[in-house]
Design a protein around this motif. Structure first.
Motif, short mmCIF file in Angstrom:
data_model
loop_
_atom_site.label_atom_id
_atom_site.label_comp_id
_atom_site.label_asym_id
_atom_site.label_seq_id
_atom_site.Cartn_x
_atom_site.Cartn_y
_atom_site.Cartn_z
N ARG A 178 -5.17 13.97 -2.87
CA ARG A 178 -4.96 12.56 -3.51
C ARG A 178 -2.89 12.74 -3.90
O ARG A 178 -2.50 11.72 -3.78
N GLY A 209 -1.37 7.13 -8.02
CA GLY A 209 -2.77 8.55 -7.89
C GLY A 209 -3.64 7.96 -8.61
O GLY A 209 -4.75 7.95 -8.77
N TYR A 264 -1.06 2.42 -7.15
CA TYR A 264 -0.85 3.25 -5.62
C TYR A 264 0.12 4.64 -6.31
O TYR A 264 -0.12 5.75 -6.01
N THR A 315 0.16 10.75 -3.05
CA THR A 315 0.86 10.19 -3.90
C THR A 315 2.43 10.61 -3.62
O THR A 315 3.10 9.63 -3.84
N ARG A 359 5.63 8.50 -3.02
CA ARG A 359 6.78 8.15 -4.59
C ARG A 359 7.65 8.87 -4.05
O ARG A 359 8.76 8.03 -4.38
#
Length: 304
Positions: free
Chosen positions: A6, A44, A41, A10, A14
């Motif tokens: 994850r 995270g 989102y 993330t 970004r």
């Protein structure tokens, strides 16, 4: 607790948001997903839908293959499919042949003893089932990672994909050689000199053929580096092993460029300042401000 899968997804999202140059409001206006959803989102907090990943890739002009492969890894981990084992296989036995009508079964000579026992069919043992399950899980993970590597080898870059545990230098993260099929070398940078001012060094492909001007471990344990690209004519700073609230400031001949650790996700990755125009002979000054300390730690170097 966020999984590493994850966190990598993330960080990649970004980076794409920064490349697209859009705020959360802008993302909400240009996609079917709301501003608040994008906020969750990109921190995270929740796993984004697959379509949200595709939309962000579209806005950033990024091929979607690598990010979708990262999403597959994160979704598999989040849903438990990466570790869920299927039920053990039931042993199968071959059906006994039925005697044909009108024909007596053949018998061997009568020895007067009991008939020999029928051999037992092979059974699937727990160890065999476990091995098969492990093989299937390993195949799945290998296939997805192969997709990530295959797309990355195609020239896709992401500033924050590699976490500090990888300790990969900037110049090892450059896109592979491209050209007309002859492997003539890496692609040229996307900016030079004043055109690079304030821009991301990795997105502009300036992380190739670098010089390290400053390298220091701070009192808090964070690492600080100042990198210089003769090709782009710029310098920038980066920090890792940091804590929320840590900050780096870089000054050369132009305006001061800075970057700050704003959340736990930033603290798990390299954090870069934007680039600043730098010529040979320029004095570059980098200051690290640690959370909870009043006095910064500053270092200087002269560009050769």
């Amino acid at each position: 607790m966020r999984s590493p899968e994850r966190a990598r997804l993330t960080a990649a999202l970004r980076s794409l948001k920064e490349r697209a140059g859009l705020s959360l409001t802008g993302l909400g206006e240009r996609t079917p997903f709301s501003k608040s959803s994008w906020g969750r989102y990109l921190t995270g907090e929740i796993l984004p839908p697959r379509e949200a990943v595709r939309e962000l890739c579209r806005l950033a002009g990024e091929p979607e293959g690598r990010c979708l492969a990262l999403w597959e890894l994160a979704e598999s981990e989040s849903s438990g499919r990466a570790t869920q084992a299927p039920p053990p296989a039931r042993p199968e036995t071959a059906p006994e042949p039925e005697p044909q009508p009108g024909k007596e079964p053949e018998e061997g000579p009568d020895t007067g003893g009991p008939a020999p026992p029928r051999p037992a069919p092979p059974a699937t043992t727990a160890a065999t089932a476990t091995a098969a399950t492990t093989h299937r899980r390993s195949w799945r993970a290998t296939a997805v990672m192969a997709a990530v590597l295959a797309v990355t080898a195609g020239g896709v870059t992401a500033t924050a994909l590699l976490l500090p545990a990888d300790r990969t230098p900037d110049d090892a993260r450059r896109p592979p050689a491209t050209g007309t099929g002859t492997g003539t070398g890496p692609p040229p940078p996307r900016c030079q000199g004043d055109a690079c001012e304030g821009r991301d060094p990795m997105n502009m492909l300036c992380g190739i053929g670098l010089d390290t001007l400053i390298e220091h471990r701070t009192a808090s344990g964070a690492h600080l580096q100042v990198r210089y690209s003769p090709t782009c004519g710029t310098s920038w700073g980066r920090i890792w092993d940091t804590r929320v609230g840590d900050r780096i400031e870089l000054t050369a001949a132009g305006p001061t460029r800075s970057a700050e650790i704003t959340d736990a996700l930033d603290a798990t990755a390299y954090l870069y300042t934007p680039m600043t125009r730098t010529r040979p002979g320029t004095v570059v000054r980098a200051c690290f401000r640690s959370e909870g300390r009043n006095e910064p730690e500053c270092y200087e170097a002269t560009v050769p």
